[in-house]
Design an enzyme around this catalytic site. Structure first.
Site, PDB file in Angstrom:
ATOM      1  CD  GLU A  17      -1.207  -2.394   2.009  1.00  0.00           C
ATOM      2  OE1 GLU A  17      -0.055  -2.688   1.957  1.00  0.00           O
ATOM      3  OE2 GLU A  17      -1.886  -2.707   3.148  1.00  0.00           O
TER       4      GLU A  17
ATOM      5  CB  CYS B 200      -0.023  -3.362   8.248  1.00  0.00           C
ATOM      6  SG  CYS B 200       0.789  -2.012   7.757  1.00  0.00           S
TER       7      CYS B 200
HETATM    8  N1  THU Z   1       2.468  -6.587   4.029  1.00  0.00           N
HETATM    9  C1  THU Z   1       1.849  -5.680   3.160  1.00  0.00           C
HETATM   10  O1  THU Z   1       2.363  -5.402   2.315  1.00  0.00           O
HETATM   11  N2  THU Z   1       0.789  -4.761   3.576  1.00  0.00           N
HETATM   12  C2  THU Z   1      -0.096  -5.004   4.401  1.00  0.00           C
HETATM   13  O2  THU Z   1      -0.828  -4.204   4.779  1.00  0.00           O
HETATM   14  C3  THU Z   1       0.292  -6.141   5.327  1.00  0.00           C
HETATM   15  C4  THU Z   1       1.727  -6.833   5.200  1.00  0.00           C
HETATM   16  C5  THU Z   1       3.735  -7.174   3.869  1.00  0.00           C
HETATM   17  C6  THU Z   1       4.650  -6.614   4.582  1.00  0.00           C
HETATM   18  C7  THU Z   1       5.724  -7.871   4.693  1.00  0.00           C
HETATM   19  O3  THU Z   1       6.667  -7.762   3.540  1.00  0.00           O
HETATM   20  C8  THU Z   1       4.755  -8.914   4.585  1.00  0.00           C
HETATM   21  O4  THU Z   1       3.678  -8.476   3.974  1.00  0.00           O
HETATM   22  C9  THU Z   1       4.478  -9.994   5.706  1.00  0.00           C
HETATM   23  O5  THU Z   1       4.332  -8.683   6.802  1.00  0.00           O
END
Ligand code: THU
Length: 142
Positions: A62, A93
């Site tokens: 994002e 997240c």
């Molecule tokens: N991740 C995202 O790209 N977006 C989110 O909203 C949740 C987590 C990624 C971060 C990391 O590279 C992987 O997912 C595991 O946490």
């Protein structure tokens, strides 16, 4: 939490997020994520997670999509869709909810997709209630 079924006109956002996810650099978590932002102009900007050997230096999908939108001179998120490889809808997240808030309205829809379809949508205010956004700063110190 209130839950709204996503409408059916999301195939462009969904496909764009899928293509972005294919470019994820996620050798550490093995959890590739793709995101697609539709800006106020109707343009679509995408991002994927880019991890780093120094783990905290990695960025979320994002974050990358929002940066691409801002870099193109746009400032308003009309909708955003995020997906991973999960059967369950992937919700952003906490830090990314805050980043989306910067360019969203309380009613902006955040589509939390599964790997097989657009899934469900929540509004910005549902995903980040009682948030600290730009409007708080404009009200000045108490
Ligand atoms: N991740 C995202 O790209 N977006 C989110 O909203 C949740 C987590 C990624 C971060 C990391 O590279 C992987 O997912 C595991 O946490």
């Amino acid at each position: 939490m209130a839950k709204a079924k996503a409408p059916d006109d999301l195939s462009d956002l969904f496909e764009a997020a899928l293509r972005a996810r294919d470019h994820a650099h996620a050798p550490y978590s093995r959890f590739p994520v793709g995101a697609a932002v539709r800006s106020a102009s109707g343009a679509i900007f995408t991002g994927c997670n880019v991890e780093n050997a120094a783990y905290p230096s990695g960025v979320c999908a994002e974050t990358a999509a929002i940066a691409a939108m801002v870099c193109a001179g746009e400032r308003d998120i009309a909708a955003i869709l995020v997906l991973g490889q999960t059967d369950e809808p992937l919700t952003p997240c906490g830090a990314c909810r805050q980043r989306i808030l910067e360019f969203a309205t309380p009613r902006t829809l955040i589509y939390c997709a599964s790997a097989s379809g657009p899934g469900v949508a929540w509004t910005m205010e549902e995903l980040l209630p009682h948030a600290f956004g730009p409007d708080r700063l404009s009200k000045g110190a108490p």
